[in-house]
Design a protein around this motif. Sequence first.
Motif, PDB file in Angstrom:
ATOM      1  N   TRP A   1       0.959  -1.155  -0.017  1.00  0.00           N
ATOM      2  CA  TRP A   1       0.061   0.144   0.022  1.00  0.00           C
ATOM      3  C   TRP A   1       0.831   1.359   0.159  1.00  0.00           C
ATOM      4  N   CYS A   2       2.139   1.097  -0.097  1.00  0.00           N
ATOM      5  CA  CYS A   2       3.017   2.306   0.229  1.00  0.00           C
ATOM      6  C   CYS A   2       3.648   2.809  -1.146  1.00  0.00           C
ATOM      7  N   GLY A   3       2.883   3.841  -1.730  1.00  0.00           N
ATOM      8  CA  GLY A   3       3.432   4.632  -2.856  1.00  0.00           C
ATOM      9  C   GLY A   3       4.674   4.736  -2.868  1.00  0.00           C
ATOM     10  N   PRO A   4       5.524   5.495  -2.041  1.00  0.00           N
ATOM     11  CA  PRO A   4       6.914   5.739  -2.148  1.00  0.00           C
ATOM     12  C   PRO A   4       7.844   4.570  -2.406  1.00  0.00           C
ATOM     13  N   CYS A   5       7.215   3.430  -1.682  1.00  0.00           N
ATOM     14  CA  CYS A   5       8.051   1.968  -1.713  1.00  0.00           C
ATOM     15  C   CYS A   5       8.003   1.789  -3.289  1.00  0.00           C
ATOM     16  N   LYS A   6       6.858   1.601  -3.693  1.00  0.00           N
ATOM     17  CA  LYS A   6       6.855   1.310  -5.131  1.00  0.00           C
ATOM     18  C   LYS A   6       7.631   1.994  -6.303  1.00  0.00           C
TER      19      LYS A   6
ATOM     20  N   VAL B   1      11.109  -0.788  13.105  1.00  0.00           N
ATOM     21  CA  VAL B   1      10.494  -0.126  11.660  1.00  0.00           C
ATOM     22  C   VAL B   1       9.366   0.683  12.198  1.00  0.00           C
ATOM     23  N   GLN B   2       9.351   1.970  12.028  1.00  0.00           N
ATOM     24  CA  GLN B   2       8.372   2.596  12.296  1.00  0.00           C
ATOM     25  C   GLN B   2       7.389   3.456  11.115  1.00  0.00           C
ATOM     26  N   SER B   3       8.332   3.910  10.159  1.00  0.00           N
ATOM     27  CA  SER B   3       7.939   4.340   8.816  1.00  0.00           C
ATOM     28  C   SER B   3       8.584   3.809   7.291  1.00  0.00           C
ATOM     29  N   ILE B   4       7.837   3.710   6.363  1.00  0.00           N
ATOM     30  CA  ILE B   4       8.592   2.940   5.190  1.00  0.00           C
ATOM     31  C   ILE B   4       8.354   4.052   4.213  1.00  0.00           C
ATOM     32  N   PRO B   5       9.175   3.915   2.869  1.00  0.00           N
ATOM     33  CA  PRO B   5      10.079   2.931   3.013  1.00  0.00           C
ATOM     34  C   PRO B   5      11.438   3.266   3.826  1.00  0.00           C
ATOM     35  N   LEU B   6      11.821   2.211   4.715  1.00  0.00           N
ATOM     36  CA  LEU B   6      13.122   2.252   5.175  1.00  0.00           C
ATOM     37  C   LEU B   6      14.024   1.280   4.742  1.00  0.00           C
TER      38      LEU B   6
ATOM     39  N   GLN C   1      21.202   3.618   7.819  1.00  0.00           N
ATOM     40  CA  GLN C   1      19.527   3.359   7.371  1.00  0.00           C
ATOM     41  C   GLN C   1      19.203   4.896   6.800  1.00  0.00           C
ATOM     42  N   LYS C   2      18.284   4.589   5.829  1.00  0.00           N
ATOM     43  CA  LYS C   2      17.857   5.894   4.857  1.00  0.00           C
ATOM     44  C   LYS C   2      16.227   5.581   5.059  1.00  0.00           C
ATOM     45  N   LEU C   3      15.633   6.619   5.284  1.00  0.00           N
ATOM     46  CA  LEU C   3      14.053   6.688   5.398  1.00  0.00           C
ATOM     47  C   LEU C   3      13.565   7.576   4.323  1.00  0.00           C
ATOM     48  N   GLY C   4      12.588   7.027   3.662  1.00  0.00           N
ATOM     49  CA  GLY C   4      12.067   7.740   2.748  1.00  0.00           C
ATOM     50  C   GLY C   4      12.414   7.380   1.364  1.00  0.00           C
ATOM     51  N   ALA C   5      11.662   7.903   0.173  1.00  0.00           N
ATOM     52  CA  ALA C   5      12.002   7.769  -1.095  1.00  0.00           C
ATOM     53  C   ALA C   5      13.112   8.715  -1.669  1.00  0.00           C
ATOM     54  N   ALA C   6      13.819   8.348  -2.712  1.00  0.00           N
ATOM     55  CA  ALA C   6      14.767   9.344  -3.174  1.00  0.00           C
ATOM     56  C   ALA C   6      15.129   8.823  -4.463  1.00  0.00           C
ATOM     57  N   PRO C   7      15.656   9.792  -5.322  1.00  0.00           N
ATOM     58  CA  PRO C   7      16.158   9.563  -6.556  1.00  0.00           C
ATOM     59  C   PRO C   7      17.132   8.480  -6.552  1.00  0.00           C
ATOM     60  N   LYS C   8      17.178   7.493  -7.660  1.00  0.00           N
ATOM     61  CA  LYS C   8      18.208   6.665  -7.572  1.00  0.00           C
ATOM     62  C   LYS C   8      19.602   6.937  -7.520  1.00  0.00           C
TER      63      LYS C   8
END
Length: 106
Positions: free
Chosen positions: A30-35, A71-76, A88-95
């Motif tokens: 269900w996580c958009g940033p993960c996708k 793990v509290q938030s994703i994407p982690l 560790q890095k939390l959240g979406a980022a460019p490649k």
Amino acid sequence: MATVNVTDASFQADVLDSSKPVLVDFWADWCGPCKMIAPALEEISEELADKVTIAKMDIMENTGVPGEIGVQSIPLMVLFKDGKPVAQKLGAAPKSQLKGWLESEL
């Protein structure tokens, strides 16, 4: 080598006992940033295949390990070396950012 799926059951063997560093992407369907970052992680896994294994863990299907490491938030994304979380890095980022961060930690 493409990304590998890890589960609570395979985490010890696939991640903690790995001879190579392993980046675990904690995600959910269900996580958009993960996708959004999934294709970038696939590409990075090909480009850095000799240096690091990139693994994905669905936190909805596997609750043990995410609970244990908090793990509290994703994407982690958590980088494990010699069985220990080292970065560790939390959240979406460019490649380019994801790859740069990962390379700086390896």
